[in-house]
Write a protein that holds these residues in place. Structure first.
Motif, short mmCIF file in Angstrom:
data_model
loop_
_atom_site.label_atom_id
_atom_site.label_comp_id
_atom_site.label_asym_id
_atom_site.label_seq_id
_atom_site.Cartn_x
_atom_site.Cartn_y
_atom_site.Cartn_z
N ARG A 193 0.77 -1.24 0.10
CA ARG A 193 0.00 0.27 0.05
C ARG A 193 1.02 1.13 0.02
O ARG A 193 1.96 1.19 0.66
CB ARG A 193 -0.95 -0.13 1.36
CG ARG A 193 -2.15 -0.62 1.14
CD ARG A 193 -2.97 -0.51 2.50
NE ARG A 193 -3.42 0.76 2.57
CZ ARG A 193 -4.03 1.28 3.78
NH1 ARG A 193 -4.25 0.23 4.67
NH2 ARG A 193 -4.48 2.38 3.84
N ALA A 194 0.28 2.33 -0.64
CA ALA A 194 1.22 3.56 -0.53
C ALA A 194 0.12 4.81 -0.37
O ALA A 194 -1.15 4.61 -1.17
CB ALA A 194 1.94 3.75 -1.91
N GLU A 195 0.29 5.48 0.43
CA GLU A 195 -0.74 6.72 0.68
C GLU A 195 0.18 8.25 0.89
O GLU A 195 1.40 7.89 1.51
CB GLU A 195 -1.75 6.54 1.77
CG GLU A 195 -1.07 6.12 2.86
CD GLU A 195 -1.98 5.42 4.04
OE1 GLU A 195 -2.01 5.66 5.13
OE2 GLU A 195 -2.72 4.51 3.31
N VAL A 196 -0.51 9.16 0.65
CA VAL A 196 0.23 10.43 0.86
C VAL A 196 0.09 10.65 2.52
O VAL A 196 -1.13 10.75 2.93
CB VAL A 196 -0.40 11.56 0.13
CG1 VAL A 196 0.27 12.74 0.64
CG2 VAL A 196 -0.14 11.53 -1.31
N ALA A 197 1.19 10.82 3.21
CA ALA A 197 1.09 11.03 4.68
C ALA A 197 1.14 12.74 4.88
O ALA A 197 0.77 13.44 5.48
CB ALA A 197 2.25 10.48 5.28
N ASP A 198 1.99 13.41 3.80
CA ASP A 198 2.08 14.87 3.89
C ASP A 198 2.25 15.47 2.35
O ASP A 198 3.26 14.81 1.63
CB ASP A 198 3.30 15.23 4.67
CG ASP A 198 3.47 16.73 4.99
OD1 ASP A 198 2.46 17.35 4.89
OD2 ASP A 198 4.54 17.16 5.17
N SER A 199 1.12 16.01 2.02
CA SER A 199 1.22 16.70 0.59
C SER A 199 2.16 17.58 0.23
O SER A 199 2.67 18.44 1.05
CB SER A 199 -0.32 17.14 0.27
OG SER A 199 -0.20 17.72 -0.87
N SER A 200 2.49 17.90 -0.80
CA SER A 200 3.42 18.78 -1.47
C SER A 200 2.78 19.91 -1.68
O SER A 200 3.29 20.88 -1.77
CB SER A 200 4.08 18.32 -2.83
OG SER A 200 3.06 18.20 -3.85
N GLY A 201 1.34 19.82 -1.78
CA GLY A 201 0.55 21.14 -1.79
C GLY A 201 -0.18 21.13 -3.42
O GLY A 201 -0.71 21.97 -3.65
N PHE A 202 0.47 20.16 -4.24
CA PHE A 202 0.29 19.95 -5.67
C PHE A 202 -0.40 18.50 -6.02
O PHE A 202 0.62 17.70 -5.63
CB PHE A 202 1.45 20.21 -6.57
CG PHE A 202 1.84 21.69 -6.39
CD1 PHE A 202 1.13 22.70 -7.04
CD2 PHE A 202 3.01 21.95 -5.51
CE1 PHE A 202 1.67 24.10 -6.70
CE2 PHE A 202 3.61 23.36 -5.52
CZ PHE A 202 2.78 24.33 -5.93
N ASP A 203 -1.65 18.44 -6.45
CA ASP A 203 -2.07 17.08 -6.62
C ASP A 203 -1.05 16.29 -7.58
O ASP A 203 -0.92 15.06 -7.62
CB ASP A 203 -3.66 17.19 -7.14
CG ASP A 203 -4.38 17.62 -6.09
OD1 ASP A 203 -4.29 17.28 -4.93
OD2 ASP A 203 -5.67 18.10 -6.28
N SER A 204 -0.68 16.93 -8.71
CA SER A 204 0.02 16.34 -9.62
C SER A 204 1.26 15.89 -9.28
O SER A 204 1.64 14.63 -9.53
CB SER A 204 0.45 17.35 -10.60
OG SER A 204 1.21 18.36 -10.27
N LEU A 205 2.17 16.45 -8.19
CA LEU A 205 3.36 15.77 -7.51
C LEU A 205 2.89 14.61 -6.76
O LEU A 205 3.56 13.54 -6.70
CB LEU A 205 4.18 16.83 -6.63
CG LEU A 205 4.66 18.07 -7.75
CD1 LEU A 205 5.30 19.02 -6.81
CD2 LEU A 205 5.26 17.78 -8.81
#
Length: 74
Positions: A19-31
């Protein structure tokens, strides 16, 4: 766009990404999406071990996207 995405990855006992999930976003959905897609499709890990036996475990992986300045060619 640039920034750092922290991806939370469940690594299986065989080293595969379960599994992989975003723990802390870059602020950009594309990244964020690019980081998840790359980790899920291309990455393998050395699994954690407990008493010498490979086990699944969670790991946090920071992935940095940065723009680099190109040198002009004359």
């Amino acid at each position: 766009q640039q920034g750092t995405v922290t991806v939370r990855v469940l690594v299986g006992a065989d080293g595969a990404v379960e599994r992989a999930e975003v723990a802390d976003s870059s602020g950009f959905d594309s990244l964020d999406d690019a980081a998840l897609e790359t980790v899920r499709a291309r990455w393998r890990f050395v699994p954690a071990r407990h008493d010498g036996v490979a086990v699944e475990s969670w790991v946090l992986v920071p992935i940095r996207f940065a723009l680099l300045e190109a040198n002009a060619v004359h």
